[in-house]
Design a protein around this motif. Structure first.
Motif, mmCIF file in Angstrom:
data_model
loop_
_atom_site.group_PDB
_atom_site.id
_atom_site.type_symbol
_atom_site.label_atom_id
_atom_site.label_comp_id
_atom_site.label_asym_id
_atom_site.label_seq_id
_atom_site.Cartn_x
_atom_site.Cartn_y
_atom_site.Cartn_z
ATOM 1 N N GLN A 147 0.806 -1.109 0.046
ATOM 2 C CA GLN A 147 0.032 0.026 -0.031
ATOM 3 C C GLN A 147 0.871 1.071 -0.094
ATOM 4 O OE1 GLN A 147 -3.199 0.088 3.034
ATOM 5 N NE2 GLN A 147 -3.078 -2.257 2.958
ATOM 6 N N ASN A 161 3.756 1.811 -1.146
ATOM 7 C CA ASN A 161 4.200 1.901 -2.326
ATOM 8 C C ASN A 161 3.194 2.236 -3.400
ATOM 9 O OD1 ASN A 161 6.884 1.958 -3.971
ATOM 10 N ND2 ASN A 161 6.112 0.053 -4.960
ATOM 11 N N ASN A 162 2.076 2.444 -3.114
ATOM 12 C CA ASN A 162 1.095 3.073 -4.140
ATOM 13 C C ASN A 162 1.289 4.734 -4.024
ATOM 14 O OD1 ASN A 162 -1.274 4.000 -5.390
ATOM 15 N ND2 ASN A 162 -2.407 2.234 -4.793
ATOM 16 N N ALA A 218 -0.781 6.823 -4.572
ATOM 17 C CA ALA A 218 -2.017 7.589 -4.354
ATOM 18 C C ALA A 218 -2.128 8.010 -3.063
ATOM 19 C CB ALA A 218 -3.115 6.690 -4.618
ATOM 20 N N TYR A 219 -1.272 7.434 -2.139
ATOM 21 C CA TYR A 219 -1.389 7.953 -0.740
ATOM 22 C C TYR A 219 -0.677 9.207 -0.213
ATOM 23 C CZ TYR A 219 -3.346 3.202 0.376
ATOM 24 O OH TYR A 219 -4.482 2.356 0.311
#
Length: 400
Positions: free
Chosen positions: A96, A98-99, A101-102
């Motif tokens: 997560q 590494n996404n 979008a955060y």
């Protein structure tokens, strides 16, 4: 033949005493339900019976040890299963994080969640059994084996001792696993060395670094660390800890770099100035990997984003996977122990049935027969007593 009054009294008294003693013994047998109570009853049978009782006592001892061993190995299996699940959750958290979008706040929250995972797995590593002994401490069962430091590193303070219990004549079973073996001796995902990237603008990564030829590997003449420096994309120099230099020309991406018995394989296309070092490290501890994961998420939250971030991400993710596999192997060890315990438990039940049957055939009393014999002996004693009473009261005056 002349029989004196004194002799008559003595013989009659002895006879009645023997009959009374025999009657008492028969009464004791009936009350106990046992045919053989002492060696006097049947010396051969008593000796055989002693052997049966000794074997049954040993089985009873083994069964108590089996209960303890089963409880300990079941506890190890359960706790390690929980640790596996937590590390899997940490892997998901890394995915997560590494996404892109955060936000930074999201990543900071993930970093706190990763720190909580560290605390939970630390609690598992410091698990205590029902008696308060630390399961993963080796022989140092009175002190918590793992201690958290201020920088999130974890020190192991136990030893490699393995406690065992005898569960059959020639069978012993381990009741603990060393915390060092379970949580510290995770095989390095890269091989025999760990990489430290001093300058990495291209995003190259060490995929594999192993001692391929032990006879050519001389750690005294060519000591670690080994520093790899790309002066160009194809020209590589390797400097060992003693300053010895190995030059490799015409390097092609993906080729295996071989020197001094060591083989190294890189991923990616190096750029001039890329520089990294290899340090001998065959094992990477679970807590060391978790610390790296926490640091990586926090670095991500701080906005750091360069080729090295992805290199570290891949390495940490691989090592977390190897940590899970290692814990699974440790669980398998406790599972094998539980299988052995189950087999021995079944064997003991069969043996106990055989021994109990043999003991019963020698020791147990035929109650119906015993009561019949007891009544006959009682009648005989009463007859002897009555006869004695009548005879001892006779005098010559009875016939005058």
């Amino acid at each position: 033949m002349r029989v004196s009054t004194a002799q008559f009294y003595i013989q009659s008294g002895l006879k009645m005493s023997d009959q009374q003693s025999s009657l008492n013994e028969q009464a004791n047998k009936i009350s106990s339900g046992k045919q053989v109570v002492t060696a006097k009853d049947d010396a051969v049978a008593y000796g055989t019976l002693a052997g049966y009782k000794n074997d049954l006592a040993n089985i009873d001892k083994y069964q108590r040890n089996i209960t303890q061993a089963e409880n300990h190995n079941s506890l190890i299996d359960t706790t390690l299963a929980s640790a596996e699940g937590m590390i899997n959750e940490l892997k998901d958290l890394m995915l997560q994080a590494n996404n892109g979008a955060y936000t930074a706040d999201d990543l900071a929250a993930m970093g706190q969640q990763a720190s909580q995972s560290l605390q939970q797995i630390l609690g598992i590593a410091n698990t205590q059994d029902q008696s308060g002994s630390y399961v993963f401490a080796g022989y140092q069962i009175d002190d918590a084996p793992f201690a958290l430091q201020a920088d999130n590193s974890v020190n192991y303070r136990g030893d490699n001792g393995v406690r065992e219990l005898q569960i059959a004549k020639n069978v012993t079973i381990a009741t603990n696993q060393s915390g060092e073996q379970v949580f510290e001796k995770v095989p390095n995902a890269v091989g025999d060395f760990s990489a430290t990237y001093n300058n990495n603008t291209s995003g190259i990564a060490v995929e594999r670094a192993v001692v391929a030829d032990a006879s050519s590997y001389n750690s005294a003449a060519n000591p670690a660390d080994f520093t790899f420096n790309f002066s160009t994309a194809t020209d590589l120099s390797i400097t060992d800890g003693a300053g010895n230099v190995t030059n490799i020309a015409d390097y092609a991406p993906g080729q295996t770099i071989a020197f001094n018995g060591i083989e190294v394989k890189l991923s990616g296309n190096p750029l001039p100035g890329d520089n990294f070092s290899l340090t001998p490290e065959q094992n990477v501890g679970v807590f060391e990997t978790i610390k790296s994961a926490i640091d990586w998420i926090n670095n991500k939250a701080s906005g750091k984003d360069d080729p090295q971030v992805q290199v570290d991400y891949n390495q940490i993710l691989n090592q977390l996977g190897d940590s899970i596999n290692h814990l699974t192997s440790s669980r398998a060890e406790s599972g094998i122990n539980l299988q052995v315990i189950d087999r021995q438990k079944s064997n003991h039940l069969d043996t106990e049935l055989y021994l109990t049957s043999g003991k019963s055939s020698i020791e147990d009393l035929d109650i119906a027969k015993a009561y019949s014999t007891f009544e006959q002996s009682k009648v005989a004693l009463q007859a002897a007593q009555q006869t004695f009473t009548q005879v001892q009261g006779l005098t010559l005056f009875n016939y005058i």
